[in-house]
Write a protein that holds these residues in place. Structure first.
Motif, PDB file in Angstrom:
ATOM      1  N   ILE A 162      50.013  -9.343  19.200  1.00  0.00           N
ATOM      2  CA  ILE A 162      49.515 -10.273  20.291  1.00  0.00           C
ATOM      3  C   ILE A 162      48.438 -11.062  19.967  1.00  0.00           C
ATOM      4  O   ILE A 162      48.519 -12.280  20.532  1.00  0.00           O
ATOM      5  CB  ILE A 162      49.001  -9.340  21.739  1.00  0.00           C
ATOM      6  CG1 ILE A 162      50.312  -8.440  22.391  1.00  0.00           C
ATOM      7  CG2 ILE A 162      48.318 -10.163  22.854  1.00  0.00           C
ATOM      8  CD1 ILE A 162      49.833  -7.376  23.143  1.00  0.00           C
TER       9      ILE A 162
ATOM     10  N   ASP B 220      50.101 -13.904  18.001  1.00  0.00           N
ATOM     11  CA  ASP B 220      50.858 -14.880  18.859  1.00  0.00           C
ATOM     12  C   ASP B 220      49.959 -15.937  19.681  1.00  0.00           C
ATOM     13  O   ASP B 220      50.332 -16.881  20.090  1.00  0.00           O
ATOM     14  CB  ASP B 220      51.686 -14.187  19.964  1.00  0.00           C
ATOM     15  CG  ASP B 220      52.774 -14.981  20.641  1.00  0.00           C
ATOM     16  OD1 ASP B 220      53.525 -15.525  20.170  1.00  0.00           O
ATOM     17  OD2 ASP B 220      52.713 -15.032  21.591  1.00  0.00           O
TER      18      ASP B 220
ATOM     19  N   LEU C 124      53.794  -6.521  25.154  1.00  0.00           N
ATOM     20  CA  LEU C 124      54.542  -7.740  24.580  1.00  0.00           C
ATOM     21  C   LEU C 124      55.186  -8.634  25.416  1.00  0.00           C
ATOM     22  O   LEU C 124      54.935  -9.835  25.209  1.00  0.00           O
ATOM     23  CB  LEU C 124      55.617  -6.851  23.322  1.00  0.00           C
ATOM     24  CG  LEU C 124      55.041  -6.644  22.216  1.00  0.00           C
ATOM     25  CD1 LEU C 124      56.166  -5.862  21.380  1.00  0.00           C
ATOM     26  CD2 LEU C 124      54.063  -7.379  21.497  1.00  0.00           C
TER      27      LEU C 124
ATOM     28  N   THR D  23      51.822 -11.687  25.913  1.00  0.00           N
ATOM     29  CA  THR D  23      52.166 -12.636  24.616  1.00  0.00           C
ATOM     30  C   THR D  23      52.204 -13.979  25.243  1.00  0.00           C
ATOM     31  O   THR D  23      52.247 -14.536  26.572  1.00  0.00           O
ATOM     32  CB  THR D  23      53.145 -12.394  23.758  1.00  0.00           C
ATOM     33  OG1 THR D  23      54.326 -12.405  24.576  1.00  0.00           O
ATOM     34  CG2 THR D  23      52.994 -11.141  22.767  1.00  0.00           C
TER      35      THR D  23
END
Length: 347
Positions: free
Chosen positions: A285, A288, A326, A330
């Motif tokens: 995370i 990202d 996720l 993200t």
């Protein structure tokens, strides 16, 4: 020896020599490819259970440890959070007694919420200090993580705490209801001369900041993502790759540890498996949020397909919250550059 035979033998030797050269050149390229693969997805054992600080790590380790020692009491406080929903529902506008009862129930809860928020600021500071240490030249992120395992473990503990905190917070809608009631009621209470000592603790400016924090579905993760992004922005002389490689290396190491029986057999506790999974998701995370193209593109240094597969191989109860993290926290999952099979895996 016959000249013709000599020429034929010489020709054959030359041919075989050229063949061997080509063969070895091909092998070299293959080795190069394999080495690049290994660099992209590094693997070594990160001792999350027993890593102890070296003399070089000790000062920073002590600072971060002082913060981490509070983490369990913060989680216990959040777990025990019951809210003042009933008292708030009972507080009929015209009944001052019931209003006072609701107010007196909400005030201690707001003090507790301030403590959680204050802890997020300490965690942010600790994370930046660890990033500074784990990304500085001349070592590569892999060398840092191998040499400074105790600091890597603390970095992991921050992420582990963060995901646990956010998983709990998502199940407690009372937090936002209580805080909204507090903000609505405080000005009215000034008029009614009710107990306003709490304003010394949570003034208007603090209430605004806390309100933004608790409005997030995953407030601790949001704090760490912002902290990591700010770290990159503030350290302009430090190449971005130092930070993103530190995060991708950690994700890869966790993935390899989780899927390699030789490594998992070295864990003393079953909890270390879940710890490893949370840390892997946490660094994905952060990566990202910080990497311009995110974690899901084909060029990403994180093997997202492999990471998701590792999670899906675990009991569903253990990983539902992590797969949701996720999906929902993200930044780049829904970009066009995200391969369809990755999106399908997370649906």
């Amino acid at each position: 020896m016959n000249t013709r035979i000599e020429n034929t033998l010489e020709f054959m030797l030359q041919e075989s020599h050229i063949f061997l050269q080509i063969r070895f050149a091909g092998m070299g390229n293959l080795l190069k490819v394999l080495t690049r693969e290994i660099e992209n997805y590094p693997h070594f054992f990160l001792d999350f259970e027993n890593a102890q600080p070296t003399d070089c790590e000790r000062d920073l380790w002590n600072q971060v440890n002082a913060v981490l020692q509070e983490s369990e009491s913060i989680l216990s406080g959040l777990q025990a959070y019951k809210g003042a929903g009933q008292e708030i529902r009972d507080a009929i506008p015209n009944d001052l007694l019931l209003q006072e009862r609701a107010w007196n129930s909400v005030c201690p809860l707001v003090i507790r919420l301030k403590k959680f928020y204050g802890f997020s600021l300490k965690l942010e500071k600790a994370l930046k200090s660890l990033l500074e240490s784990l990304t500085c030249p001349p070592y590569t992120p892999t060398q840092h993580l191998e040499k400074e395992q105790a600091l890597a473990k603390q970095f992991a503990e921050i992420l582990h705490f963060t995901l646990r905190f956010d998983e709990l917070k998502m199940r407690i809608p009372a937090i936002q209801n209580d805080f909204s009631y507090y903000r609505r009621t405080i000005s009215r209470n000034r008029i009614n001369n009710m107990n306003l000592d709490i304003e010394n603790e949570v003034n208007n400016e603090m209430a605004n900041r806390m309100s933004l924090f608790y409005a997030e579905a995953t407030p601790m993760l949001k704090t760490l993502s912002t902290a990591t992004t700010n770290f990159v922005t503030e350290n302009k002389t430090l190449p971005l790759e130092n930070t993103t490689d530190c995060l991708s290396t950690m994700a890869s190491v966790c993935k390899v540890m989780l899927e390699t029986p030789e490594y998992t057999s070295r864990f003393n506790s079953e909890d270390t498996l879940l710890f490893c999974m949370r840390v892997m998701v946490g660094v994905i995370i952060l990566y990202d949020h910080v990497h311009p193209n995110g974690a899901f593109t084909k060029s990403s240094k994180i093997d997202m397909k492999g990471c998701i597969k590792v999670l899906k191989d675990q009991p569903a109860d253990n990983v539902e919250g992590l797969l949701n993290a996720l999906k929902f926290t993200t930044k780049h999952l829904n970009d066009e550059s995200t391969p369809k099979n990755i999106r399908t895996m997370l649906q």
